[in-house]
Design an enzyme around this catalytic site. Sequence first.
Site, PDB file in Angstrom:
ATOM      1  N   CYS A  96      50.490 -34.638  26.523  1.00 24.45           N
ATOM      2  CA  CYS A  96      50.633 -35.828  25.677  1.00 24.45           C
ATOM      3  C   CYS A  96      52.066 -36.329  25.776  1.00 24.45           C
ATOM      4  O   CYS A  96      53.003 -35.525  25.736  1.00 24.45           O
ATOM      5  CB  CYS A  96      50.298 -35.457  24.236  1.00 24.45           C
ATOM      6  SG  CYS A  96      50.409 -36.827  23.083  1.00 24.45           S
ATOM      7  N   HIS A 138      41.014 -37.844  23.485  1.00 21.70           N
ATOM      8  CA  HIS A 138      42.415 -37.550  23.157  1.00 21.70           C
ATOM      9  C   HIS A 138      43.084 -38.780  22.520  1.00 21.70           C
ATOM     10  O   HIS A 138      43.741 -38.669  21.482  1.00 21.70           O
ATOM     11  CB  HIS A 138      43.145 -37.125  24.441  1.00 21.70           C
ATOM     12  CG  HIS A 138      44.611 -36.906  24.286  1.00 21.70           C
ATOM     13  ND1 HIS A 138      45.196 -35.658  24.415  1.00 21.70           N
ATOM     14  CD2 HIS A 138      45.637 -37.771  24.004  1.00 21.70           C
ATOM     15  CE1 HIS A 138      46.504 -35.778  24.207  1.00 21.70           C
ATOM     16  NE2 HIS A 138      46.791 -37.042  23.972  1.00 21.70           N
ATOM     17  N   GLU A 139      42.894 -39.953  23.146  1.00 21.46           N
ATOM     18  CA  GLU A 139      43.559 -41.164  22.621  1.00 21.46           C
ATOM     19  C   GLU A 139      42.981 -41.572  21.275  1.00 21.46           C
ATOM     20  O   GLU A 139      43.722 -41.981  20.376  1.00 21.46           O
ATOM     21  CB  GLU A 139      43.459 -42.318  23.621  1.00 21.46           C
ATOM     22  CG  GLU A 139      44.121 -42.073  24.968  1.00 21.46           C
ATOM     23  CD  GLU A 139      45.517 -41.490  24.898  1.00 21.46           C
ATOM     24  OE1 GLU A 139      46.241 -41.732  23.910  1.00 21.46           O
ATOM     25  OE2 GLU A 139      45.894 -40.751  25.828  1.00 21.46           O
ATOM     26  N   HIS A 142      44.482 -39.851  18.338  1.00 21.23           N
ATOM     27  CA  HIS A 142      45.770 -40.389  17.860  1.00 21.23           C
ATOM     28  C   HIS A 142      45.558 -41.428  16.753  1.00 21.23           C
ATOM     29  O   HIS A 142      46.378 -41.546  15.840  1.00 21.23           O
ATOM     30  CB  HIS A 142      46.529 -41.063  19.006  1.00 21.23           C
ATOM     31  CG  HIS A 142      47.279 -40.122  19.896  1.00 21.23           C
ATOM     32  ND1 HIS A 142      48.331 -39.345  19.450  1.00 21.23           N
ATOM     33  CD2 HIS A 142      47.157 -39.850  21.221  1.00 21.23           C
ATOM     34  CE1 HIS A 142      48.809 -38.634  20.472  1.00 21.23           C
ATOM     35  NE2 HIS A 142      48.120 -38.919  21.549  1.00 21.23           N
TER      36      HIS A 142
HETATM   37 ZN   LIG Z   1      48.538 -38.077  23.365  1.00 23.10          ZN
END
Ligand SMILES: [Zn+2]
Length: 170
Positions: A96, A138-139, A142
Amino acid sequence: MAVLEVLQYPDPRLKQVSVPVTVFDGALHAFLNDLEDTMRAGPGSVGIAAPQVDCFLRIAIVDVSSKPGIPQHGCLRLINPEIVQRSGEVKGREGCMSVPDYTGSVIRAQSVRVRAQDSDGQRFEFDCEGYEARAVQHELDHLDGLLFLDRVVSPRHDLYRRKVKAVLSD
Ligand SMILES: [Zn+2]
């Protein structure tokens, strides 16, 4: 072209939950260009989310086209994205831009269906799998204030200190 500053763990702002985009205007398009420039400035980056650059809107970009021979959709600009279906489970290594010193092994769905809006507010839906699905999950994490560090099953066995910074980030 503008490369924005990326917040770094343990900045508490990375835990903030982002809010939906309601205005699809020129300012949004300009921000998307800057966000993409910022992603491309990170070596090996395959995605970025708005909160990583201190903007708490539900916006993410995923582009795994640099990885050869995998199913993918090119550069995806995702506004207000949601995962509406998941299947399978697979463990894989993630990095990341906000966590430059570590990578970690995280369990993700093998394939997901995503519903999102484009930069003009048009709704669309797509299925993705494997590495691209991992990058999308993953995004989207966030946007809910979650880092891959929050999903590592065993910090002792599944976290790895990088020898060289930012070799592979997403
Ligand atoms: Zn990330």
